[in-house]
Structures are given as structure tokens and as C-alpha cells.
Design a protein around this motif. Structure first.
Motif, mmCIF file in Angstrom:
data_model
loop_
_atom_site.group_PDB
_atom_site.id
_atom_site.type_symbol
_atom_site.label_atom_id
_atom_site.label_comp_id
_atom_site.label_asym_id
_atom_site.label_seq_id
_atom_site.Cartn_x
_atom_site.Cartn_y
_atom_site.Cartn_z
ATOM 1 N N ALA A 1 1.039 -4.587 -5.319
ATOM 2 C CA ALA A 1 0.899 -3.435 -5.268
ATOM 3 C C ALA A 1 0.154 -2.676 -6.546
ATOM 4 O O ALA A 1 -0.704 -2.003 -6.904
ATOM 5 C CB ALA A 1 2.030 -2.569 -4.951
ATOM 6 N N THR A 2 0.719 -3.329 -7.701
ATOM 7 C CA THR A 2 0.096 -3.274 -9.028
ATOM 8 C C THR A 2 -1.491 -3.256 -9.177
ATOM 9 O O THR A 2 -2.150 -2.591 -9.681
ATOM 10 C CB THR A 2 1.037 -4.026 -10.083
ATOM 11 N N HIS A 3 -1.669 -4.383 -8.371
ATOM 12 C CA HIS A 3 -3.232 -4.833 -8.536
ATOM 13 C C HIS A 3 -4.048 -4.030 -7.565
ATOM 14 O O HIS A 3 -5.351 -4.007 -7.762
ATOM 15 C CB HIS A 3 -3.364 -6.316 -8.285
ATOM 16 N N TYR B 1 0.591 -1.384 0.041
ATOM 17 C CA TYR B 1 0.056 0.047 0.011
ATOM 18 C C TYR B 1 0.898 1.344 -0.061
ATOM 19 O O TYR B 1 0.577 2.116 -0.531
ATOM 20 C CB TYR B 1 -0.818 0.010 1.118
ATOM 21 N N GLU B 2 1.881 1.060 0.687
ATOM 22 C CA GLU B 2 2.768 2.233 0.865
ATOM 23 C C GLU B 2 3.462 2.600 -0.650
ATOM 24 O O GLU B 2 3.586 3.974 -0.894
ATOM 25 C CB GLU B 2 4.003 2.168 1.713
ATOM 26 N N LEU B 3 3.681 1.818 -1.374
ATOM 27 C CA LEU B 3 4.240 1.904 -2.810
ATOM 28 C C LEU B 3 3.248 2.694 -3.804
ATOM 29 O O LEU B 3 3.585 3.210 -4.760
ATOM 30 C CB LEU B 3 4.850 0.665 -3.460
ATOM 31 N N LEU B 4 1.783 2.809 -3.252
ATOM 32 C CA LEU B 4 0.972 3.504 -3.981
ATOM 33 C C LEU B 4 0.810 4.939 -3.581
ATOM 34 O O LEU B 4 -0.191 5.568 -3.743
ATOM 35 C CB LEU B 4 -0.342 2.609 -3.852
ATOM 36 N N LEU C 1 3.525 2.279 -10.005
ATOM 37 C CA LEU C 1 4.262 2.156 -9.219
ATOM 38 C C LEU C 1 5.472 2.987 -9.389
ATOM 39 O O LEU C 1 6.022 3.240 -10.236
ATOM 40 C CB LEU C 1 4.858 0.776 -9.001
ATOM 41 N N GLY D 1 -3.911 -0.747 -7.134
ATOM 42 C CA GLY D 1 -4.204 0.734 -7.160
ATOM 43 C C GLY D 1 -4.039 0.943 -8.870
ATOM 44 O O GLY D 1 -3.365 0.183 -9.579
ATOM 45 N N ASP D 2 -4.583 1.765 -9.197
ATOM 46 C CA ASP D 2 -4.386 2.383 -10.742
ATOM 47 C C ASP D 2 -3.172 3.371 -10.909
ATOM 48 O O ASP D 2 -2.972 3.250 -12.167
ATOM 49 C CB ASP D 2 -5.755 3.127 -11.334
ATOM 50 N N GLU D 3 -2.767 3.729 -9.896
ATOM 51 C CA GLU D 3 -1.464 4.660 -10.157
ATOM 52 C C GLU D 3 -0.365 3.738 -10.533
ATOM 53 O O GLU D 3 -0.107 2.762 -9.970
ATOM 54 C CB GLU D 3 -1.203 5.464 -8.919
#
Length: 202
Positions: free
Chosen positions: A106-108, A51-54, A114, A110-112
Motif C-alpha cells: 500500500a505504501t508503494h 488499495y482500500e488502505l489508500l 497510510l 500511493g503517495d498518500e
């Protein structure tokens, strides 16, 4: 968010030299990085790291122990291939996190996109034997590498803040300070194993 760069310590403080990442984060308390950098100890909490990577960072530097075939205490900088989006979002295991799974998750989540991810890795010396459950305390060799890692981060971070696509100065393994030790050829670059625990802001 004011922070543009994440420095994330990862590792299990009860598994010998796997505590390298958290120890580096502790050492940064005494030598803080610029205010544009968020420094955080994730221990073995892979979900928190995903989550932090987003969080909108341009760059993330993971600090971890990783066996890559160098002399113990050698520091190396790795840039893993970003996830291609085809790997399923497999939740991280509690005690055996693979950073590739964290990045894929992390890729899955969020839409932003990485951030660019780099790994500042230290070759461990002390590892668990098959009959051990815990082995608190890092080796003297890896403890020496902690301060060298802090110095490396202080050199790398201004470069990455100025240009997130730049190649930092630590472009080849940084050896132990013993000049008589020569590092053997490293194993092929790969994303080091990551184990992650209580996230703590610094």
C-alpha cells in the motif's frame, strides 16, 4: 469519502479458526457500527486491502486470527510498526498473506500516507494439520470470541472516531469468559499473519 474509519475482516473461511475475521464482519450485520465506519470483509484478497488502505481513512482496524501465545479465544489489540518504505512492493501471495507485505505494498501504490493501523486479534484454537487442505467451521471457543470482538469494536470505534490517535480501552488481552483460565505470558507482539479472499461490502 464519508467513512473515516475502516474495519476490515481478513481470513480464510475454509481454514478453521482463520475464519474469525469474516465471522466478526457477519456478526456486525446484526449490530452495525456508526455510518462513519466502513465495514468490509476482505477474506484472502490482499491486493484489494492494500488499495482500500489508500482510501483516505484516519484509522483502519484489521480483524484477524493470530497465534500470539494466549489462551484460545483471547482477544488482543496490536498496533504494528508502520512500513519504513525500504521494503520492496512484493505482491501478496494468494494463500499466505503477511500483513506487513500488504502495508508495504500500500505504501508503494500511493503517495498518500497510510491510516493508523490496529489489529484486533483472536488466539485460535483449531488449526490445520499438515495433511489437511481445508477445515471449514470455527471452534466453539473462537465462535464465543466473535461476539466479544463485536462488543470490543463498539467500544473502540467511538473512541477512535473522536480521536484517531487515542488508545482504545482494549489495551490488554481480553480473556475467554472462563474465569479458571489464566493466560500465559504472550509471545512478543508482532504483526499477525494475514490471509485475504473475496472483498465484500457490508
Amino acid at each position: 469519502m464519508s467513512a473515516r474509519l475502516l474495519v476490515a475482516g481478513v481470513g480464510n473461511i475454509f481454514l478453521a479458526d482463520d475464519a474469525f475475521g469474516p465471522e466478526v464482519i457477519r456478526a456486525l450485520d446484526r449490530r452495525p457500527l456508526p455510518s462513519e465506519v466502513r465495514v468490509r470483509d476482505f477474506g484472502i484478497r490482499g491486493m484489494d486491502l492494500a488499495y482500500e488502505l489508500l482510501g483516505g481513512y484516519a484509522t483502519a482496524v484489521l480483524v484477524d486470527a493470530a497465534a500470539r501465545g494466549h489462551r484460545p479465544g483471547t482477544l488482543s489489540l496490536i498496533e504494528p510498526e508502520p512500513p519504513d518504505g525500504t521494503t520492496g512492493a512484493v505482491p501478496p501471495e494468494a494463500h499466505g498473506m503477511d500483513p506487513a507485505k500488504v502495508l508495504a505494498l500500500a505504501t508503494h501504490l500511493g503517495d498518500e500516507p497510510l491510516p493508523r493501523v490496529l489489529v484486533l486479534a483472536c488466539e485460535p484454537e483449531s488449526r490445520l494439520r499438515g495433511d489437511e487442505d481445508i477445515a471449514p467451521g470455527i471452534s466453539a471457543t473462537v465462535r464465543d470470541a466473535v461476539e466479544r470482538a463485536v462488543s470490543a469494536l463498539h467500544s473502540m470505534v467511538p473512541v477512535l472516531l473522536a480521536d484517531p490517535t487515542a488508545t482504545p480501552l482494549l489495551s490488554r488481552p481480553e480473556e475467554s469468559t472462563n474465569p479458571s483460565e489464566q493466560s500465559p505470558a504472550p509471545s512478543p507482539a508482532s504483526l499477525p499473519r494475514l490471509v485475504v479472499e473475496g472483498a465484500e461490502d457490508r
